[in-house]
Write a protein that holds these residues in place. Structure first.
Motif, PDB file in Angstrom:
ATOM      1  N   CYS A 229      -2.704  -4.325  21.681  1.00  0.00           N
ATOM      2  CA  CYS A 229      -3.177  -4.858  22.960  1.00  0.00           C
ATOM      3  C   CYS A 229      -2.625  -3.965  24.063  1.00  0.00           C
ATOM      4  N   VAL A 230      -3.537  -3.276  24.746  1.00  0.00           N
ATOM      5  CA  VAL A 230      -3.136  -2.290  25.754  1.00  0.00           C
ATOM      6  C   VAL A 230      -3.328  -2.886  27.149  1.00  0.00           C
ATOM      7  N   ASP A 231      -2.229  -3.166  27.827  1.00  0.00           N
ATOM      8  CA  ASP A 231      -2.266  -3.523  29.246  1.00  0.00           C
ATOM      9  C   ASP A 231      -3.098  -4.783  29.527  1.00  0.00           C
ATOM     10  N   ALA A 232      -2.892  -5.831  28.745  1.00  0.00           N
ATOM     11  CA  ALA A 232      -3.660  -7.061  28.970  1.00  0.00           C
ATOM     12  C   ALA A 232      -2.848  -8.333  28.718  1.00  0.00           C
ATOM     13  N   ALA A 233      -1.825  -8.270  27.871  1.00  0.00           N
ATOM     14  CA  ALA A 233      -1.140  -9.487  27.402  1.00  0.00           C
ATOM     15  C   ALA A 233      -0.500 -10.288  28.541  1.00  0.00           C
TER      16      ALA A 233
ATOM     17  N   TRP B 215     -12.002   3.501  30.165  1.00  0.00           N
ATOM     18  CA  TRP B 215     -10.666   2.918  30.245  1.00  0.00           C
ATOM     19  C   TRP B 215     -10.550   2.082  31.512  1.00  0.00           C
ATOM     20  N   SER B 216      -9.654   1.094  31.468  1.00  0.00           N
ATOM     21  CA  SER B 216      -9.341   0.364  32.708  1.00  0.00           C
ATOM     22  C   SER B 216      -7.894  -0.124  32.654  1.00  0.00           C
ATOM     23  N   ASN B 217      -6.987   0.751  32.153  1.00  0.00           N
ATOM     24  CA  ASN B 217      -5.572   0.349  32.163  1.00  0.00           C
ATOM     25  C   ASN B 217      -4.783   1.111  33.226  1.00  0.00           C
ATOM     26  N   LEU B 218      -3.500   0.818  33.337  1.00  0.00           N
ATOM     27  CA  LEU B 218      -2.668   1.420  34.395  1.00  0.00           C
ATOM     28  C   LEU B 218      -2.222   2.843  34.049  1.00  0.00           C
TER      29      LEU B 218
ATOM     30  N   GLN C 122     -16.603 -12.198  22.105  1.00  0.00           N
ATOM     31  CA  GLN C 122     -16.286 -12.637  23.466  1.00  0.00           C
ATOM     32  C   GLN C 122     -15.365 -13.836  23.309  1.00  0.00           C
ATOM     33  N   ALA C 123     -14.065 -13.556  23.290  1.00  0.00           N
ATOM     34  CA  ALA C 123     -13.081 -14.589  22.953  1.00  0.00           C
ATOM     35  C   ALA C 123     -11.791 -14.332  23.720  1.00  0.00           C
ATOM     36  N   ALA C 124     -11.029 -15.406  23.932  1.00  0.00           N
ATOM     37  CA  ALA C 124      -9.751 -15.298  24.635  1.00  0.00           C
ATOM     38  C   ALA C 124      -8.647 -15.004  23.624  1.00  0.00           C
ATOM     39  N   PHE C 125      -7.709 -14.123  24.019  1.00  0.00           N
ATOM     40  CA  PHE C 125      -6.618 -13.790  23.102  1.00  0.00           C
ATOM     41  C   PHE C 125      -5.442 -14.761  23.227  1.00  0.00           C
ATOM     42  N   ASP C 126      -5.691 -15.872  23.928  1.00  0.00           N
ATOM     43  CA  ASP C 126      -4.609 -16.855  24.060  1.00  0.00           C
ATOM     44  C   ASP C 126      -5.107 -18.251  23.698  1.00  0.00           C
ATOM     45  N   GLN C 127      -6.174 -18.306  22.877  1.00  0.00           N
ATOM     46  CA  GLN C 127      -6.731 -19.606  22.509  1.00  0.00           C
ATOM     47  C   GLN C 127      -7.042 -19.676  21.027  1.00  0.00           C
TER      48      GLN C 127
ATOM     49  N   ARG D  20     -13.479 -12.084  37.279  1.00  0.00           N
ATOM     50  CA  ARG D  20     -12.217 -11.842  37.990  1.00  0.00           C
ATOM     51  C   ARG D  20     -11.434 -10.668  37.413  1.00  0.00           C
ATOM     52  N   PHE D  21     -11.683 -10.321  36.140  1.00  0.00           N
ATOM     53  CA  PHE D  21     -10.957  -9.202  35.536  1.00  0.00           C
ATOM     54  C   PHE D  21     -11.706  -7.874  35.653  1.00  0.00           C
ATOM     55  N   ALA D  22     -12.898  -7.881  36.271  1.00  0.00           N
ATOM     56  CA  ALA D  22     -13.703  -6.649  36.317  1.00  0.00           C
ATOM     57  C   ALA D  22     -12.969  -5.554  37.095  1.00  0.00           C
TER      58      ALA D  22
ATOM     59  N   LEU E 111      -6.876  -6.599  21.130  1.00  0.00           N
ATOM     60  CA  LEU E 111      -6.999  -7.781  22.002  1.00  0.00           C
ATOM     61  C   LEU E 111      -7.136  -7.353  23.466  1.00  0.00           C
ATOM     62  N   GLY E 112      -8.168  -7.832  24.151  1.00  0.00           N
ATOM     63  CA  GLY E 112      -8.397  -7.456  25.555  1.00  0.00           C
ATOM     64  C   GLY E 112      -8.800  -5.992  25.647  1.00  0.00           C
ATOM     65  N   CYS E 113      -9.831  -5.615  24.884  1.00  0.00           N
ATOM     66  CA  CYS E 113     -10.182  -4.186  24.752  1.00  0.00           C
ATOM     67  C   CYS E 113     -10.948  -3.648  25.952  1.00  0.00           C
ATOM     68  N   GLY E 114     -11.212  -4.492  26.957  1.00  0.00           N
ATOM     69  CA  GLY E 114     -11.888  -4.020  28.171  1.00  0.00           C
ATOM     70  C   GLY E 114     -13.252  -3.441  27.844  1.00  0.00           C
ATOM     71  N   GLN E 115     -13.543  -2.260  28.406  1.00  0.00           N
ATOM     72  CA  GLN E 115     -14.866  -1.641  28.207  1.00  0.00           C
ATOM     73  C   GLN E 115     -14.918  -0.804  26.939  1.00  0.00           C
TER      74      GLN E 115
ATOM     75  N   PHE F 164     -11.327  -8.489  20.635  1.00  0.00           N
ATOM     76  CA  PHE F 164     -11.598  -9.644  21.504  1.00  0.00           C
ATOM     77  C   PHE F 164     -11.623  -9.146  22.945  1.00  0.00           C
ATOM     78  N   GLU F 165     -12.567  -9.661  23.705  1.00  0.00           N
ATOM     79  CA  GLU F 165     -12.593  -9.375  25.142  1.00  0.00           C
ATOM     80  C   GLU F 165     -13.294 -10.554  25.809  1.00  0.00           C
ATOM     81  N   ILE F 166     -12.798 -10.925  26.989  1.00  0.00           N
ATOM     82  CA  ILE F 166     -13.309 -12.137  27.624  1.00  0.00           C
ATOM     83  C   ILE F 166     -14.527 -11.879  28.519  1.00  0.00           C
ATOM     84  N   GLN F 167     -14.696 -10.636  28.995  1.00  0.00           N
ATOM     85  CA  GLN F 167     -15.790 -10.348  29.941  1.00  0.00           C
ATOM     86  C   GLN F 167     -17.093 -10.016  29.208  1.00  0.00           C
ATOM     87  N   PRO F 168     -18.144 -10.795  29.476  1.00  0.00           N
ATOM     88  CA  PRO F 168     -19.431 -10.519  28.823  1.00  0.00           C
ATOM     89  C   PRO F 168     -19.946  -9.098  29.096  1.00  0.00           C
TER      90      PRO F 168
END
Ligand SMILES: C[S@@+](CC[C@H](N)C(=O)[O-])C[C@H]1O[C@@H](n2cnc3c(N)ncnc32)[C@H](O)[C@@H]1O
Length: 294
Positions: free
Chosen positions: A151-155, A45-48, A129-134, A29-31, A83-87, A106-110
């Motif tokens: 953490c860039v554009d993920a929190a 990159w995949s930020n705004l 492969q870990a969640a930054f909120d757990q 869902r985050f791809a 945290l949430g480093c994307g690609q 940490f990044e949640i997408q395999p």
């Protein structure tokens, strides 16, 4: 919502929804299709983006990371957690621009983890492969191991208290954090119920649990109560929301051949429309937050 958005959005949704739902079943869902955005690299990159004096996607993304890195006061000898480093473009960026030699992420997408592993960055001590909120953290050696957490554009994908708990578990005493997130503006309580509901629903569609968004004052108080000092909040609505919306608006639509690419492009267009909507409404801010543990 601005009236002209409604028919266009409805028309596009009707046309592309079957393709989108099929594609989403096979996609995380985050791809994000970074190539369509303007970054074809392996570590993309995949930020705004932070759209100051540039119309180039990769430059804007690096500029947003730069804001975060400077706010965290990154030093070459820091042990840094992303945290949430994307690609993984930010990982390369911290090593090149700040000289960081010890990085974990940490990044949640395999699929992102696989790309980062393929790049074999010598400075990368660990990619999880870990969640930054757990909690607990994925390896107990990560407890209180980091001088700085970025953490860039993920929190905004997490509840703030859960995100903060992970930061606190990983941070050394006197460690620094910097992240971008969303906050409710001071105009929120005066907004009509319709506008509030619409804003929350649209954010929920983008996987932002917006019901729990805090105001800037509440972010500050929460950080103080958790033992942080040197707390800084900067509102970046124009540079991020407006900048991204304008960039996508002027981007030539790619020659779309596959159903998957159609769905990817729709997702990007919808995100840009959401950014334009948020900038116009002024009910939700894009904020850069930084702080240091006492
Ligand atoms: C907008 S992208 C930003 C990626 C990257 N930081 C950059 O600047 O290119 C947000 C990232 O956060 C990741 N993410 C979202 N929720 C997460 C969670 N709970 N734990 C770890 N990563 C998460 C998504 O998979 C996505 O890669």
């Amino acid at each position: 919502m601005k009236n002209k958005f409604k028919p266009i959005l409805a028309q596009q949704l009707k046309q592309w929804l079957p393709a989108l739902s099929h594609h989403q079943l096979s996609q995380h869902r985050f791809a994000i299709a970074s190539t369509l955005l303007g970054d074809p690299n392996l570590l993309a990159w995949s930020n705004l983006g932070f759209w100051h004096n540039t119309s180039d996607y990769q430059v804007a993304c690096a500029q947003l990371a730069q804001q975060v890195g400077l706010a965290a006061g990154l030093q070459a000898n820091d042990h840094v957690l992303d945290l949430g480093c994307g690609q993984g473009a930010s990982l390369l960026y911290w090593t090149k621009q700040f000289g960081i030699g010890h990085l974990s992420a940490f990044e949640i997408q395999p699929a992102c983890i696989a790309r980062i592993q393929a790049a074999n960055l010598p400075q990368l001590d660990g990619i999880y492969q870990a969640a930054f909120d757990q909690l607990p953290l994925p390896d107990q050696r990560l407890n209180h191991a980091f001088d700085a957490i970025v953490c860039v554009d993920a929190a905004y994908h997490a509840h703030f208290s859960d995100f903060l708990a992970v930061n606190m578990a990983a941070l050394k005493p006197q460690g620094r954090i910097a992240f971008t997130t969303l906050s409710k503006s001071n105009d929120w309580p005066q907004a009509s119920l319709l506008n509030q509901t619409l804003t929350l629903k649209l954010l929920n569609l983008a996987y932002v649990p917006a019901q729990n968004l805090l105001k800037n004052d509440e972010i500050r108080t929460t950080l103080q109560q958790a033992g942080f000092t040197d707390i800084r909040l900067q509102v970046l609505d124009a540079e991020v929301f407006t900048g991204f919306a304008r960039y996508i608006q002027q981007l030539d639509p790619p020659e779309i051949l596959t159903v998957a690419a159609k769905a990817d492009w729709l997702k990007i267009k919808m995100t840009a429309r959401l950014c334009a909507f948020l900038a116009k409404q002024g009910l939700v801010h894009y904020v850069l937050v930084s702080a240091r543990l006492v």
